[in-house]
Design an enzyme around this catalytic site. Structure first.
Site, short mmCIF file in Angstrom:
data_model
loop_
_atom_site.label_atom_id
_atom_site.label_comp_id
_atom_site.label_asym_id
_atom_site.label_seq_id
_atom_site.Cartn_x
_atom_site.Cartn_y
_atom_site.Cartn_z
N GLY A 1 -7.12 -40.42 2.01
CA GLY A 1 -8.05 -40.10 3.33
C GLY A 1 -9.11 -38.88 3.08
N GLY A 2 -8.83 -38.55 1.70
CA GLY A 2 -9.96 -37.57 1.38
C GLY A 2 -9.55 -36.16 2.00
CB SER B 1 -7.55 -42.05 -2.02
OG SER B 1 -8.83 -41.69 -1.92
#
Length: 512
Positions: free
Chosen positions: A127-128, A213
């Site tokens: 989710g960055g 991610s």
């Protein structure tokens, strides 16, 4: 009911209840059964922390904790781009509650009638470092545990955006304390799992980290911040690292005071970076603070603090100065699709023109994910670390629900977790079911034995000069793997400057 049946049932119920009561260092925890053979413990506290302070062990409890529901998610950035990503990926969590009291773990463990002292897979969501939570349905760990012996799955929450890395000038001068609080939360969660997982049937000497991610980047960051760790025995990095460069790194050489001051000004705490401003910001309600983050468009990236993230990460990677445990690293074939399509749908265009969309997405994929995965694998390989590399190439209609979404960023996760069956409208294919079983088996084989598990599974160790790139779910074998050369997908990785120029030009075509 006969007397024998009555006593048999009574004994079974008593045994079932006994296996759900687990002792931790903070007190007893009472779980539930996710299925006949899987125990589930949700919302178990692993830490506590005041706003913008390092996590501490949670307080001890006198009464047993009923661990039958997820804890609050950490407060997320629910800006338009993030919401669009969640919608496109089917990851919106209905009725989710958010708060700053979000330091909880969720554990799926085999029943006591199955093998105990299992390998432990600790998941870090993506989710960055801006949004994400452990209770997204895709991450339900029960199916990995149900369908594979000798494994326990753990997932936890960590702080995000201004709460996770505030970039506050008042906190920037310490050489001993980090303000990457989300990464400190991850450390605290890993330590809690190590200290308590034996009570749940896991083996504290058989823990691996896996993440996607930002979760992959956090997993990689752990290996640099803890080069001598004895807790983690292997790592799996999906579509994210800090040592290979690319789109997920986002760590600033120093803080970004502009973002902090913009939010501070928006909530009435002014722009003078002094102790008064900090104390004012600490008193602002969390939701009000997050609303200001969204309304100002402020971005809060990780900071290179030389504690959790190092300014010389590239040099450390080249020198092999990291935790030298086996690595499984990979990416999806068309990572950028989800980002480009999402951006275009929010733009004045309102649609995604096919040719330009695919071109922009492919360039983003190569620059941000494929080449970084290659670099990360080579760093480990050069240090003598057992390394495997994959590329996920499968496309299934219930996961890639638009024609302009191919094997996009995170599309492999429902297959790995076995949660691909969430859509009722589109039937599952036999290839999809088989690929999920195959990938789960591979991931679990790595978790059980990071050094030899994948070799015994039939995967060659990574070598860019051989046919050792594991290609998952492609045209030639939709239900398992083929093995190819990495040279084909890494062809342009020594020409990233040229690719970046082309990418900028293509992106300009999408501006009305």
């Amino acid at each position: 009911m006969g007397l024998f049946s009555f006593f048999s049932t009574t004994i079974w119920v008593a045994c079932a209840a006994a296996q759900l009561l687990v002792h931790t260092q903070q007190g007893d925890v009472l779980g539930t059964l996710a299925g006949p053979n899987v125990r589930q413990f949700l919302g178990v506290p692993y830490a506590t922390a005041d706003r913008w302070s390092a996590p501490k062990p949670p307080p001890r409890r006198v009464a047993p904790l009923l661990a039958n529901k997820f804890g609050d998610s950490c407060i997320q950035n629910n800006g338009p781009a993030n919401i669009e990503f969640l919608k496109l990926t089917g990851s919106v969590v209905p009725n989710a509650t958010e708060s700053e009291n979000c330091f909880t773990v969720n554990i799926w463990a085999p029943s006591l009638f199955r093998k105990q002292k299992t390998a432990v897979m600790v998941w870090i969501y993506g989710g960055g470092f801006d949004f994400g939570t452990s209770n997204i349905p895709t991450y339900d760990g029960q199916f990995i545990v149900r369908d594979n012996d000798d494994v326990t799955v753990v997932i936890f929450n960590y702080r995000l955006n201004i709460f996770g890395q505030p970039n506050a000038p008042q906190l920037a001068n310490s050489t001993t304390n980090s303000q990457n609080f989300g990464l400190l939360d991850i450390d605290a969660a890993v330590n809690w799992v190590h200290d308590n997982i034996a009570s749940f049937g896991g083996d504290p000497d058989r823990i691996i980290l896996f993440g996607q991610s930002a979760g992959g980047a956090a997993t990689d960051a752990y290996t640099f911040a803890h080069p001598n760790s004895t807790i983690v025995k292997g790592v799996i990095e999906h579509s994210g690292s800090i040592s290979g460069g690319g789109a997920i790194v986002g760590a600033l050489p120093s803080i970004n005071p502009g973002a902090w001051n913009n939010v501070s000004n928006a909530v009435g705490c002014g722009t003078t970076a002094d102790d008064t401003q900090l104390e004012c910001m600490k008193k602002v309600p969390g939701r009000t603070l997050e609303d200001a983050v969204v309304s100002t468009g402020a971005a809060f990236g990780l900071v290179q603090d030389n504690i959790t993230i190092f300014r010389d990460t590239a040099a450390r990677a080249a020198a092999g100065n990291f935790l030298r445990v086996p690595l499984l690293v990979g990416s999806t074939q068309h990572e950028g699709d989800i980002f480009v399509v999402g951006t275009e749908l929010l733009s004045p265009l309102g649609f995604a023109p096919p040719f330009v969309t695919e071109l922009a997405a492919d360039l983003q994929t190569e620059l941000g994910f494929t080449c970084p995965a290659s670099n990360t694998a080579l760093n480990r390989l050069n240090a003598g670390v057992s390394t495997w590399r994959y590329q996920y190439q499968a496309v299934f209609r219930d996961i890639s629900t638009r024609p302009d979404l191919r094997a996009w960023h995170a599309s492999e996760l429902p297959i790995v977790f076995g949660t691909y069956n969430q859509s009722k409208a589109i039937p599952k294919t036999q290839d999809e079911i088989a690929l999920s079983r195959y990938m789960q088996s591979a991931w679990v084989a790595f978790a059980r034995d990071p050094q030899q598990g994948l070799s015994n599974f039939g995967w060659p160790k990574y070598d860019p000069a051989t046919q050792s790139l594991v290609q998952l779910g492609n045209f030639f074998n939709r239900s398992s793997a083929t093995f190819g050369s990495a040279k084909e997908i890494d062809f342009a990785c020594d020409k990233v400057q040229t690719l970046a120029i082309i990418a900028a030009q293509v992106t300009s075509l999408l501006t009305p």
